[in-house]
Motif scaffolding. Structure first.
Motif, PDB file in Angstrom:
ATOM      1  N   LEU A  50     102.067  81.337  43.791  1.00  0.00           N
ATOM      2  CA  LEU A  50     101.132  82.391  43.327  1.00  0.00           C
ATOM      3  C   LEU A  50      99.899  82.127  44.417  1.00  0.00           C
ATOM      4  CD1 LEU A  50     102.376  80.318  40.765  1.00  0.00           C
ATOM      5  CD2 LEU A  50     100.972  81.810  39.445  1.00  0.00           C
ATOM      6  N   GLU A  51      99.595  83.658  44.544  1.00  0.00           N
ATOM      7  CA  GLU A  51      98.492  83.763  45.613  1.00  0.00           C
ATOM      8  C   GLU A  51      97.336  84.252  44.744  1.00  0.00           C
ATOM      9  OE1 GLU A  51      97.655  85.745  49.714  1.00  0.00           O
ATOM     10  OE2 GLU A  51      99.738  85.981  48.864  1.00  0.00           O
ATOM     11  N   GLU A  52      96.064  83.796  44.586  1.00  0.00           N
ATOM     12  CA  GLU A  52      95.208  84.561  44.089  1.00  0.00           C
ATOM     13  C   GLU A  52      94.646  85.576  44.997  1.00  0.00           C
ATOM     14  OE1 GLU A  52      92.414  81.466  42.653  1.00  0.00           O
ATOM     15  OE2 GLU A  52      94.027  80.712  41.101  1.00  0.00           O
ATOM     16  N   LEU A  53      94.437  86.645  44.486  1.00  0.00           N
ATOM     17  CA  LEU A  53      94.064  87.750  45.462  1.00  0.00           C
ATOM     18  C   LEU A  53      92.676  88.037  45.316  1.00  0.00           C
ATOM     19  CD1 LEU A  53      97.118  90.168  44.748  1.00  0.00           C
ATOM     20  CD2 LEU A  53      96.619  88.662  46.615  1.00  0.00           C
ATOM     21  N   GLU A  54      92.363  88.180  43.958  1.00  0.00           N
ATOM     22  CA  GLU A  54      90.588  88.726  43.695  1.00  0.00           C
ATOM     23  C   GLU A  54      90.339  88.253  42.323  1.00  0.00           C
ATOM     24  OE1 GLU A  54      89.314  92.820  43.041  1.00  0.00           O
ATOM     25  OE2 GLU A  54      91.673  93.359  43.074  1.00  0.00           O
ATOM     26  N   TYR A  55      89.113  87.818  42.095  1.00  0.00           N
ATOM     27  CA  TYR A  55      88.506  87.742  40.744  1.00  0.00           C
ATOM     28  C   TYR A  55      87.643  88.870  40.381  1.00  0.00           C
ATOM     29  CZ  TYR A  55      90.088  82.875  40.737  1.00  0.00           C
ATOM     30  OH  TYR A  55      90.655  81.687  40.973  1.00  0.00           O
ATOM     31  N   ASN A  87      94.837  79.694  46.967  1.00  0.00           N
ATOM     32  CA  ASN A  87      93.403  80.250  46.602  1.00  0.00           C
ATOM     33  C   ASN A  87      92.704  80.248  48.005  1.00  0.00           C
ATOM     34  OD1 ASN A  87      91.124  81.029  45.595  1.00  0.00           O
ATOM     35  ND2 ASN A  87      91.161  79.259  44.191  1.00  0.00           N
ATOM     36  N   GLY A  88      92.421  81.526  48.612  1.00  0.00           N
ATOM     37  CA  GLY A  88      91.992  81.712  49.687  1.00  0.00           C
ATOM     38  C   GLY A  88      92.561  80.772  50.998  1.00  0.00           C
ATOM     39  N   ASP A  89      91.661  80.067  51.427  1.00  0.00           N
ATOM     40  CA  ASP A  89      92.245  78.911  52.614  1.00  0.00           C
ATOM     41  C   ASP A  89      93.090  77.828  51.916  1.00  0.00           C
ATOM     42  OD1 ASP A  89      91.515  80.567  54.718  1.00  0.00           O
ATOM     43  OD2 ASP A  89      89.533  79.554  54.736  1.00  0.00           O
ATOM     44  N   PHE A  90      92.916  77.289  50.750  1.00  0.00           N
ATOM     45  CA  PHE A  90      93.573  76.305  49.976  1.00  0.00           C
ATOM     46  C   PHE A  90      94.909  76.661  49.595  1.00  0.00           C
ATOM     47  CE2 PHE A  90      88.795  75.769  49.145  1.00  0.00           C
ATOM     48  CZ  PHE A  90      88.601  74.611  49.568  1.00  0.00           C
ATOM     49  N   VAL A  91      95.595  75.673  50.166  1.00  0.00           N
ATOM     50  CA  VAL A  91      97.160  75.870  49.851  1.00  0.00           C
ATOM     51  C   VAL A  91      97.652  74.555  49.062  1.00  0.00           C
ATOM     52  CG1 VAL A  91      99.426  76.513  50.644  1.00  0.00           C
ATOM     53  CG2 VAL A  91      97.632  77.593  51.749  1.00  0.00           C
ATOM     54  N   THR A  92      98.259  74.689  47.938  1.00  0.00           N
ATOM     55  CA  THR A  92      98.733  73.407  47.293  1.00  0.00           C
ATOM     56  C   THR A  92     100.018  73.531  47.038  1.00  0.00           C
ATOM     57  OG1 THR A  92      96.430  73.332  46.451  1.00  0.00           O
ATOM     58  CG2 THR A  92      97.999  72.020  45.402  1.00  0.00           C
ATOM     59  N   PRO A  93     100.794  72.736  47.726  1.00  0.00           N
ATOM     60  CA  PRO A  93     102.302  72.817  47.341  1.00  0.00           C
ATOM     61  C   PRO A  93     102.845  71.915  46.022  1.00  0.00           C
ATOM     62  CG  PRO A  93     101.961  71.576  49.346  1.00  0.00           C
ATOM     63  CD  PRO A  93     100.743  71.940  48.732  1.00  0.00           C
ATOM     64  N   PHE A  94     103.405  72.167  45.025  1.00  0.00           N
ATOM     65  CA  PHE A  94     103.832  71.417  44.066  1.00  0.00           C
ATOM     66  C   PHE A  94     105.487  71.239  43.923  1.00  0.00           C
ATOM     67  CE2 PHE A  94      99.916  73.482  42.777  1.00  0.00           C
ATOM     68  CZ  PHE A  94      99.323  72.359  42.328  1.00  0.00           C
ATOM     69  N   ASP A  95     105.681  70.147  43.546  1.00  0.00           N
ATOM     70  CA  ASP A  95     107.065  69.949  43.006  1.00  0.00           C
ATOM     71  C   ASP A  95     106.915  70.015  41.505  1.00  0.00           C
ATOM     72  OD1 ASP A  95     106.182  67.084  42.174  1.00  0.00           O
ATOM     73  OD2 ASP A  95     107.479  66.337  43.731  1.00  0.00           O
ATOM     74  N   ASN A  96     108.187  69.738  40.825  1.00  0.00           N
ATOM     75  CA  ASN A  96     107.923  69.916  39.209  1.00  0.00           C
ATOM     76  C   ASN A  96     107.077  68.847  38.676  1.00  0.00           C
ATOM     77  OD1 ASN A  96     109.275  72.023  38.469  1.00  0.00           O
ATOM     78  ND2 ASN A  96     111.530  70.882  38.776  1.00  0.00           N
ATOM     79  N   ASN A  97     107.059  67.538  39.289  1.00  0.00           N
ATOM     80  CA  ASN A  97     106.251  66.609  38.562  1.00  0.00           C
ATOM     81  C   ASN A  97     104.842  66.773  38.959  1.00  0.00           C
ATOM     82  OD1 ASN A  97     108.503  65.081  37.885  1.00  0.00           O
ATOM     83  ND2 ASN A  97     108.616  63.764  39.676  1.00  0.00           N
ATOM     84  N   ASN A  98     104.608  67.230  39.981  1.00  0.00           N
ATOM     85  CA  ASN A  98     103.119  67.713  40.483  1.00  0.00           C
ATOM     86  C   ASN A  98     102.522  68.601  39.828  1.00  0.00           C
ATOM     87  OD1 ASN A  98     104.356  66.662  43.779  1.00  0.00           O
ATOM     88  ND2 ASN A  98     102.293  65.679  42.885  1.00  0.00           N
ATOM     89  N   PHE A  99     103.272  69.723  39.620  1.00  0.00           N
ATOM     90  CA  PHE A  99     102.982  70.989  38.671  1.00  0.00           C
ATOM     91  C   PHE A  99     102.962  70.456  37.310  1.00  0.00           C
ATOM     92  CE2 PHE A  99     103.810  75.234  37.035  1.00  0.00           C
ATOM     93  CZ  PHE A  99     102.628  75.837  37.891  1.00  0.00           C
ATOM     94  N   TYR A 100     103.701  69.646  36.825  1.00  0.00           N
ATOM     95  CA  TYR A 100     103.466  69.108  35.438  1.00  0.00           C
ATOM     96  C   TYR A 100     101.940  68.522  35.248  1.00  0.00           C
ATOM     97  CZ  TYR A 100     104.197  66.925  30.983  1.00  0.00           C
ATOM     98  OH  TYR A 100     103.962  66.591  29.609  1.00  0.00           O
ATOM     99  N   GLU A 101     101.540  67.941  36.414  1.00  0.00           N
ATOM    100  CA  GLU A 101     100.371  67.409  36.402  1.00  0.00           C
ATOM    101  C   GLU A 101      98.956  68.332  36.284  1.00  0.00           C
ATOM    102  OE1 GLU A 101      99.355  63.946  35.919  1.00  0.00           O
ATOM    103  OE2 GLU A 101     101.612  63.797  35.619  1.00  0.00           O
ATOM    104  N   PHE A 102      99.283  69.448  36.923  1.00  0.00           N
ATOM    105  CA  PHE A 102      98.514  70.509  37.231  1.00  0.00           C
ATOM    106  C   PHE A 102      98.326  71.179  35.606  1.00  0.00           C
ATOM    107  CE2 PHE A 102      97.985  75.128  37.171  1.00  0.00           C
ATOM    108  CZ  PHE A 102      96.762  75.230  37.577  1.00  0.00           C
TER     109      PHE A 102
END
Length: 185
Positions: free
Chosen positions: A128-133, A55-70
């Protein structure tokens, strides 16, 4: 002999039908339907072992466990996702999505509509890269968020920090903060 051949032929046909590869558009459809229905097992079936959200400059990598938390954080707000449009570009899918939820409702931007580029690795969603709102009133969004955050700091400091806490506990605090704020006199 004919029976054995027929059985082998039917086995091959049924096995190949059961293992058909999903198109990228079908994968994206299943991903958002799984989010909408609250079925993380179905989300795991269409996502790679590691997934990156941008999301813009924010890059958040997830594994399955972290993605489950999200996922758990997101699910607290009772989201509803709807795909408006899907287009394929090379190995990516550009999706226009609407998302309704309690948080967006409070922030006066419900539904939230956005475009996202979904990329694939081994035919599973890996980024997943957010392009625009689209038509988001960021001024109103920030005004509502800031009013909530400031009121909580003064009146319920035990909930402070909820806005940046992307865990289940953080989402529960966010929801409680909204409830208290809306119930104030």
């Amino acid at each position: 002999m004919k029976n054995i051949f027929l059985i082998l032929l039917l086995t091959v046909i049924f096995t190949s039908c059961g293992n058909q590869k999903l198109s990228h558009k079908e994968t994206v459809n299943r991903y958002y339907k799984a989010f909408d229905s609250g079925d993380f097992d179905k989300i795991k079936r269409v996502t790679h072992d590691s997934i990156t959200m941008m999301n813009g400059d924010f890059v958040t990598p997830f594994d399955n466990n972290n993605f489950y938390e999200f996922y758990k954080w997101d699910s607290v707000f009772k989201p509803s996702y709807k795909i408006i449009e899907l287009t394929e570009q090379n190995n990516d899918v550009i999706a226009t999505i609407t998302q309704k939820n309690i948080r967006n409702e409070f922030l006066k931007n419900n539904p939230l509509q956005f475009k996202v580029k979904l990329s694939f690795s081994a035919d599973k969603i890996s980024r997943l890269e957010e392009l625009e709102y689209i038509d988001v009133n960021w001024q109103e969004w920030n005004q509502e968020k800031d009013s909530l955050v400031n009121w909580i700091k003064v009146n319920h400091p035990n909930l402070d920090g909820f806005v940046n806490d992307m865990t289940l506990a953080g989402a529960m605090k966010y929801l409680k903060a909204i409830e208290l704020y809306e119930g104030r006199e």
